[in-house]
Each structure stands twice: as C-alpha cells, then as structure tokens.
Design a protein around this motif. Structure first.
Motif, PDB file in Angstrom:
ATOM      1  N   GLU A  42      94.423   5.769  77.412  1.00 37.90           N
ATOM      2  CA  GLU A  42      93.542   6.455  76.464  1.00 37.90           C
ATOM      3  C   GLU A  42      94.304   7.412  75.546  1.00 37.90           C
ATOM      4  N   LEU A  43      95.543   7.732  75.896  1.00 34.76           N
ATOM      5  CA  LEU A  43      96.348   8.602  75.033  1.00 34.76           C
ATOM      6  C   LEU A  43      96.743   7.888  73.737  1.00 34.76           C
ATOM      7  N   ILE A  44      96.646   6.572  73.726  1.00 35.77           N
ATOM      8  CA  ILE A  44      96.981   5.691  72.602  1.00 35.77           C
ATOM      9  C   ILE A  44      98.491   5.623  72.394  1.00 35.77           C
ATOM     10  N   GLY A  45      99.155   6.752  72.301  1.00 31.95           N
ATOM     11  CA  GLY A  45     100.602   6.830  72.128  1.00 31.95           C
ATOM     12  C   GLY A  45     101.046   8.238  72.450  1.00 31.95           C
ATOM     13  N   GLY A  46     102.358   8.455  72.530  1.00 31.75           N
ATOM     14  CA  GLY A  46     102.863   9.792  72.836  1.00 31.75           C
ATOM     15  C   GLY A  46     102.746  10.120  74.309  1.00 31.75           C
ATOM     16  N   MET A  47     102.802  11.418  74.618  1.00 31.99           N
ATOM     17  CA  MET A  47     102.725  11.835  76.020  1.00 31.99           C
ATOM     18  C   MET A  47     102.230  13.273  76.145  1.00 31.99           C
ATOM     19  N   VAL A  48     101.828  13.620  77.363  1.00 29.36           N
ATOM     20  CA  VAL A  48     101.423  14.978  77.699  1.00 29.36           C
ATOM     21  C   VAL A  48     102.314  15.428  78.854  1.00 29.36           C
ATOM     22  N   ILE A  49     102.990  16.564  78.652  1.00 30.69           N
ATOM     23  CA  ILE A  49     103.890  17.096  79.672  1.00 30.69           C
ATOM     24  C   ILE A  49     103.350  18.441  80.144  1.00 30.69           C
ATOM     25  N   ARG A  50     103.225  18.594  81.464  1.00 27.58           N
ATOM     26  CA  ARG A  50     102.755  19.852  82.052  1.00 27.58           C
ATOM     27  C   ARG A  50     103.835  20.411  82.975  1.00 27.58           C
ATOM     28  N   ILE A  51     104.159  21.683  82.744  1.00 27.23           N
ATOM     29  CA  ILE A  51     105.045  22.431  83.635  1.00 27.23           C
ATOM     30  C   ILE A  51     104.301  23.718  83.940  1.00 27.23           C
ATOM     31  N   LYS A  52     103.861  23.854  85.182  1.00 25.05           N
ATOM     32  CA  LYS A  52     103.025  24.991  85.582  1.00 25.05           C
ATOM     33  C   LYS A  52     101.812  25.056  84.665  1.00 25.05           C
ATOM     34  N   ASP A  53     101.645  26.190  83.963  1.00 23.92           N
ATOM     35  CA  ASP A  53     100.477  26.337  83.093  1.00 23.92           C
ATOM     36  C   ASP A  53     100.799  26.018  81.638  1.00 23.92           C
ATOM     37  N   VAL A  85     101.548  23.313  78.635  1.00 25.36           N
ATOM     38  CA  VAL A  85     101.247  21.929  78.306  1.00 25.36           C
ATOM     39  C   VAL A  85     101.790  21.620  76.919  1.00 25.36           C
ATOM     40  N   VAL A  86     102.530  20.530  76.827  1.00 24.34           N
ATOM     41  CA  VAL A  86     102.984  20.027  75.536  1.00 24.34           C
ATOM     42  C   VAL A  86     102.286  18.686  75.353  1.00 24.34           C
ATOM     43  N   ASP A  87     101.391  18.638  74.371  1.00 23.65           N
ATOM     44  CA  ASP A  87     100.593  17.433  74.147  1.00 23.65           C
ATOM     45  C   ASP A  87     100.980  16.810  72.816  1.00 23.65           C
ATOM     46  N   SER A  88     101.704  15.707  72.864  1.00 25.76           N
ATOM     47  CA  SER A  88     102.095  14.995  71.643  1.00 25.76           C
ATOM     48  C   SER A  88     101.403  13.635  71.582  1.00 25.76           C
ATOM     49  N   SER A  89     100.254  13.536  72.242  1.00 23.67           N
ATOM     50  CA  SER A  89      99.555  12.252  72.275  1.00 23.67           C
ATOM     51  C   SER A  89      98.840  11.979  70.955  1.00 23.67           C
ATOM     52  N   ILE A  90      98.720  10.718  70.646  1.00 24.04           N
ATOM     53  CA  ILE A  90      98.011  10.297  69.432  1.00 24.04           C
ATOM     54  C   ILE A  90      96.538  10.697  69.544  1.00 24.04           C
ATOM     55  N   LYS A  91      95.975  10.575  70.735  1.00 22.12           N
ATOM     56  CA  LYS A  91      94.571  10.930  70.955  1.00 22.12           C
ATOM     57  C   LYS A  91      94.308  12.378  70.520  1.00 22.12           C
ATOM     58  N   THR A  92      95.180  13.303  70.911  1.00 12.71           N
ATOM     59  CA  THR A  92      95.019  14.713  70.549  1.00 12.71           C
ATOM     60  C   THR A  92      95.220  14.919  69.052  1.00 12.71           C
ATOM     61  N   LYS A  93      96.205  14.239  68.484  1.00 16.17           N
ATOM     62  CA  LYS A  93      96.449  14.371  67.049  1.00 16.17           C
ATOM     63  C   LYS A  93      95.258  13.877  66.239  1.00 16.17           C
ATOM     64  N   ILE A  94      94.637  12.770  66.663  1.00  9.23           N
ATOM     65  CA  ILE A  94      93.441  12.263  65.981  1.00  9.23           C
ATOM     66  C   ILE A  94      92.314  13.283  66.086  1.00  9.23           C
ATOM     67  N   ALA A  95      92.153  13.872  67.274  1.00 12.46           N
ATOM     68  CA  ALA A  95      91.099  14.879  67.465  1.00 12.46           C
ATOM     69  C   ALA A  95      91.338  16.088  66.558  1.00 12.46           C
ATOM     70  N   GLU A  96      92.597  16.512  66.421  1.00 12.57           N
ATOM     71  CA  GLU A  96      92.916  17.660  65.557  1.00 12.57           C
ATOM     72  C   GLU A  96      92.638  17.342  64.089  1.00 12.57           C
ATOM     73  N   VAL A  97      93.011  16.147  63.643  1.00 16.14           N
ATOM     74  CA  VAL A  97      92.757  15.744  62.255  1.00 16.14           C
ATOM     75  C   VAL A  97      91.258  15.662  61.997  1.00 16.14           C
ATOM     76  N   THR A  98      90.528  15.094  62.948  1.00 19.60           N
ATOM     77  CA  THR A  98      89.073  14.990  62.819  1.00 19.60           C
ATOM     78  C   THR A  98      88.449  16.372  62.700  1.00 19.60           C
ATOM     79  N   LYS A  99      88.928  17.312  63.508  1.00 16.56           N
ATOM     80  CA  LYS A  99      88.410  18.683  63.476  1.00 16.56           C
ATOM     81  C   LYS A  99      88.684  19.324  62.115  1.00 16.56           C
ATOM     82  N   GLU A 100      89.900  19.157  61.610  1.00 12.34           N
ATOM     83  CA  GLU A 100      90.254  19.720  60.303  1.00 12.34           C
ATOM     84  C   GLU A 100      89.435  19.082  59.184  1.00 12.34           C
ATOM     85  N   LEU A 101      89.246  17.771  59.258  1.00 18.41           N
ATOM     86  CA  LEU A 101      88.466  17.082  58.223  1.00 18.41           C
ATOM     87  C   LEU A 101      87.010  17.543  58.228  1.00 18.41           C
TER      88      LEU A 101
END
Length: 188
Positions: free
Chosen positions: A147-158, A160-176
């Motif tokens: 479901e991430l479509i592409g990219g990855m999500v990395i968690r170290i303790k608390d 989070v680095v989210d470079s997934s396509i799913k998150t980027k699409i959500a951010e663009v949709t929010k901005e639009l």
C-alpha cells in the motif's frame, strides 16, 4: 510521577551489569528469559495466578532459572515475585535489553518498503542509518507493505522518516485542497 516498574527494576539491573562489567552476559540472559516466558503460557499462568502463594512462585522461578542465569538476574526475578510485579517481567527484560543496546550503540530500526528490498538496498539503508545517527551497528526489522506504492518508512524509536509515495500523494492532495481559485479570477 512515579517511575514505571520496568524503569525502576530495569535501571537497577542495568547499572549493576555495567558496574560489574557483565552487560553482555545480562543482555543474552535477558533475551533468553524473555523468550522462555513468551513461549510458555503455562509458566506465565502459574506465575500470575492470584491464588498461588509467593513461596510457590519463588520455588518455580528457582526451579526454572537457577543455575541457568546469573545471580544478578536471579535476584531480579526473585524481587519481581516478592513485590508482586512478575507480570511486568517481559517489560523489565525488554527495558534492560534496550538499555544495553543503547550503551553498546546498537540501534533498532523498522523498515517498511513497498517491495522486498535486495541485499544491496538493505546495505544502503544500513549505511545511511549509520551515517546519519550516532549508532555503530543496527538491528533492522524489514517488512513489506504494498500500500506504500513506492519508497519506504523507517522508524527508530519515536523518529519516523516517511518517503513513501502514499504519504507524498496524501501531502499533495492536502495542499491541493487548500488552493481555492475564485471564479472569474485569472491566473497570473
């Protein structure tokens, strides 16, 4: 605010292990005991049963662990029974393992990618994590989420680095959705 049971007991054994220079031994013993407890529901049921008296529980702990773990860890397990905190043993052991990992500069990360990573890609992830953190080594749990479509999500303790396509699409949709052109207004 009162300290959590795992912090109080975990800190005590961690500090003792460091002071005595037996952190590697305690690290391995805590992982082994946690595994025994996680894989033995009957033992946990006995140890957490309210109608079984403390002396019997202490005898069970002694029968199962004495001679197999250090006196220091045996003392901790005994103390947890005596203070009616045995149900927190898993959390205490995890706390100690994590404290020793921090002491030894071993990071723990979770990496979720859209597709299975190759060994080269995994090595690149480890390299980047070592480069951008103060850790000298990493234990990484890799998993796949299409479901991430592409990219990855990395968690170290608390963190989070989210470079997934799913998150980027959500951010663009929010901005639009924030952009509102007024009718009759011409674009510059």
């Amino acid at each position: 605010m009162a300290k959590l049971v795992e912090n109080v007991y975990g800190d005590a054994l961690f500090e003792l292990a460091i002071e005595q220079g037996i952190q590697d031994q305690i690290f391995e013993e805590c992982k082994a005991v946690a595994e025994v407890l996680a894989s033995n529901d009957d033992l946990l049921r006995i140890m957490n049963h309210p109608k079984i008296v403390k002396d019997e529980k202490l005898q069970v702990v002694e029968n199962v662990f004495k001679g197999r773990v250090s006196n220091q860890l045996m003392g901790l397990l005994t103390m947890l029974v005596q203070k009616d905190h045995f149900k927190e043993t898993g959390k205490v052991l995890d706390y100690i393992v994590n404290a020793i990992k921090e002491y030894k500069h071993i990071g723990t990360a979770s990496v979720v990618s859209a597709v299975e990573l190759t060994s080269d890609q995994k090595n690149q992830v480890v390299g980047k994590l070592l480069e951008t953190t103060s850790y000298e080594e990493f234990e990484i749990d890799y998993s796949v989420d299409p479901e991430l479509i592409g990219g990855m999500v990395i968690r170290i303790k608390d963190r989070v680095v989210d470079s997934s396509i799913k998150t980027k699409i959500a951010e663009v949709t929010k901005e639009l959705s924030k952009i509102q052109l007024k009718v009759g207004e011409s674009a510059p």
